[in-house]
Design an enzyme around this catalytic site. Sequence first.
Site, mmCIF file in Angstrom:
data_model
loop_
_atom_site.group_PDB
_atom_site.id
_atom_site.type_symbol
_atom_site.label_atom_id
_atom_site.label_comp_id
_atom_site.label_asym_id
_atom_site.label_seq_id
_atom_site.Cartn_x
_atom_site.Cartn_y
_atom_site.Cartn_z
ATOM 1 N N LYS A 170 72.153 130.248 41.382
ATOM 2 C CA LYS A 170 72.572 131.514 40.771
ATOM 3 C C LYS A 170 72.589 131.403 39.251
ATOM 4 C CE LYS A 170 75.405 132.151 44.844
ATOM 5 N NZ LYS A 170 76.758 131.928 45.399
ATOM 6 N N THR A 217 74.602 126.199 45.893
ATOM 7 C CA THR A 217 73.930 127.480 45.689
ATOM 8 C C THR A 217 74.326 128.091 44.355
ATOM 9 O OG1 THR A 217 75.662 128.552 47.004
ATOM 10 C CG2 THR A 217 73.585 128.027 48.128
ATOM 11 N N LYS A 276 82.954 116.757 43.427
ATOM 12 C CA LYS A 276 82.361 117.739 42.508
ATOM 13 C C LYS A 276 82.722 117.428 41.052
ATOM 14 C CE LYS A 276 82.281 121.307 46.089
ATOM 15 N NZ LYS A 276 80.840 121.586 46.216
ATOM 16 N N LYS A 324 83.459 125.925 41.321
ATOM 17 C CA LYS A 324 83.241 125.278 42.615
ATOM 18 C C LYS A 324 84.594 125.040 43.264
ATOM 19 C CE LYS A 324 79.107 122.633 41.337
ATOM 20 N NZ LYS A 324 78.226 123.138 42.391
ATOM 21 N N ARG A 325 84.568 124.811 44.567
ATOM 22 C CA ARG A 325 85.764 124.300 45.223
ATOM 23 C C ARG A 325 86.208 123.031 44.503
ATOM 24 N NH1 ARG A 325 85.521 120.822 49.712
ATOM 25 N NH2 ARG A 325 83.301 121.286 49.795
ATOM 26 N N HIS A 336 75.751 120.601 56.532
ATOM 27 C CA HIS A 336 76.049 120.958 55.142
ATOM 28 C C HIS A 336 76.729 119.842 54.356
ATOM 29 C CE1 HIS A 336 74.981 125.231 54.911
ATOM 30 N NE2 HIS A 336 75.370 125.321 56.169
#
Length: 796
Positions: free
Chosen positions: A641, A637, A535, A529-530, A348
């Site tokens: 969505k 993911t 990110k 998000k985390r 991942h």
Amino acid sequence: MSHASLTDDILRHLTFTLAQTPEGASRQDWRVALSLALRDRILVPWFEADAKVRAAGGKRVYYLSMEFLIGRLLDDAAINLGLQDDARRAMAALGQDYADLVEAEPDAALGNGGLGRLAACFMESMATLECPAFGYGIMYEYGLFKQGFKDGQQTEAPDDWLSRPNPWGLVHPAAHYIIPFKGEVVTENDRPVWRPSETVRAEARDVPVIGWGGTWANTLRLWRAEPTTPFDLTRFNRGDHVGGAEAEMQARSLSRVLYPDDTSYQGKELRLKQEFFLTSAAIQDILARHLAEGHTLNDLPDHVAIQMNDTHPAIAGPELMRLLMDDHGMEFADAIAIAQKCLGYTNHTLLPEALERWATYLFGSVLPRHMQIVEQINQWHLQTHPTRPHYVGVVKHHEVRMGELAFVTSHKVNGVSALHTDLVKKNLFPELEALHPGRIVNQTNGVTPRRWLRMCNPALSGLITDTIGAGWEADLDRLRELEPHVEHRSFRHAFGAAKRTNKVHLSNWLGAEMGVKIDPDAMFDVQIKRIHEYKRQLLNILETVARWKAIRDNPNAGWVPRVTIFGGKSAPGYTVAKEVIRFINDVAVVINADPVTRDLLKVVFPPDYNVSMAERLIPAADLSEQISTAGKEASGTGNMKFMMNGAPTIGTLDGANVEILQEVGRENFFLFGLTTEEVAARRENPDHAKEAIEASQPLQDVLQMVVEGRFSPDQPDRYHGLVNRVWYHDYFLVASDFASYLEAQGEADRAFADPDRWLRMAALNTARSGFFSSDRTIRGYMTDIWDIAPTTRGTA
């Protein structure tokens, strides 16, 4: 099933299970009674599915994951059973509001982010496709943590979700196993024997996972740690009250918290123990079931497919081999062959810190027998592949490398998007890929449309059903049937009305929860998000500051009103990420109070992001922020969505963004930023950040405001370190991508200012999202990795 029958069962559970009267029942009592009545209707397909698998003697999937972020289950179960309307009517007849009961259910604190939510989607899809499966995880008492903000800074408190009744977890007394730790390995009769000095008992809590249509249910088995040493009454009676309960406290620490802080030796030891606790309990359970069903160990691969979700359960290979060799007398060569045929590994991440490595001293101390087996595996692999480069290995530089261990002990290794899989081959495991060509395969992630469209977005899912008919929930490719309708103004208008309904609901919720007034006609720009440097929440908030300055400089320039929404948690020990959280909150205080701009720009960061919050934010989002540095996000993911719910993406060519762009088309995607290859080239220039900043006056202005203390007037130098990192240590290329991001945001403004254009883009995102169903992903795993023949429901 009539709602009258459901009503009777709800009252029966209220009276005989909970010992309550309707007059005295609380909201939680009604919630539990309804949940139990629905659970009753899951038990029959659950039992029948298990009986069918046993009778057929086929293969089961065993999915090992440290996280299963399942969210609330009441509404999900009602929808998959086809009983949501009946449940509403039944509760109305009993004087209760169904929606209130759904809201009363706590989110299960069994995960953190995308890894756990993916595992939950996979479990639901496997049940929908009638793929026989067990999920194995840990029944965390407190999960990650409950996030709060104090003076803008993240605070962490226990998430005591189990303080409210949990009707979904069924105690399974027959499933309990002893998990050993530490001690020594001695030789007896020329064979190694592990004599552990510590043990705990793993006890099962089973959650039935019902698929769409209510015809098949699989099992999510969650392990709870209990002591093997009884309560020490003697010590307690002597006055050592804490010592009397010491064994119990030490055992339960294994299932108390998700991802314990591992900055200390004790934290590292607890984390390794926790991972082995999950994995050993699962492997022992798998072997016990296999033998109880009359099979032999030699035919284990014919009946067992074990999937390791990331490196946390990578000890599965050595543990399976230990049990085969030490408990059943199998030779090493046979044990490694069986392990490889059974095991698969999903990678991942490409981040080095996320590919676990354990010091051999720690690993050998906690798991001395496994240290021997890991060294055997490493030596066997080198002898089998003598051309293996000297710098490659499972054990290197006094470390056990869990990524390499998972690779070597598996027959298939998969990435989770086309780009990511390519990078796993080229950058992460190139030497192992050369030694094992074909072992690495791709399985692009997906999400379940039952929860992430049908359940969380009734306004849009109702429009879809009215437009193309029922049944699309189990065949998401049918969303393509929406495309001809997108060309009709009436459909676009209805699509926009559904989106606005969701935005009004979110605006009302944010107003009630945070006291902030939100205009539902503004663009809702969402990044959930985390919190992590790659990110790039920092890029988002710096662009927001640039927008704020531009509006202040020219407030009558026809700006598109915008609400920038953040959600996510930082790891407790991640100082830089926690600084970004504080910076976002400090910026929000200034911008939201500005009388010049507050009608045109808001910044909102609701605390304690979880699945239920995502179910509010995603259907209401206009713009999906997927802005990670290219080459860092494995898949994502959330991006799927958002797309499914009609939010165009602003993003880089990273992870599954690449495939989203291919599906939806360049004209319906706001692309910006460096590519993976350009990122690598840019880092070769030590002055890349300085040059990017000097080339961008807006970025210079933003950083100047930050360094002057504009957003921290009580402490003007608070963010000097943050600014210094952007100038001189910008590994994730915030500065280099800033100008391109600013331009893409301008294009998003222009598109949103043309409602017809925007609605067409949004509707086409939904219409072209069918590829990103987790049903499609699971079919790929069944065919390419698990070698499980699809059932009638499992065929495309």
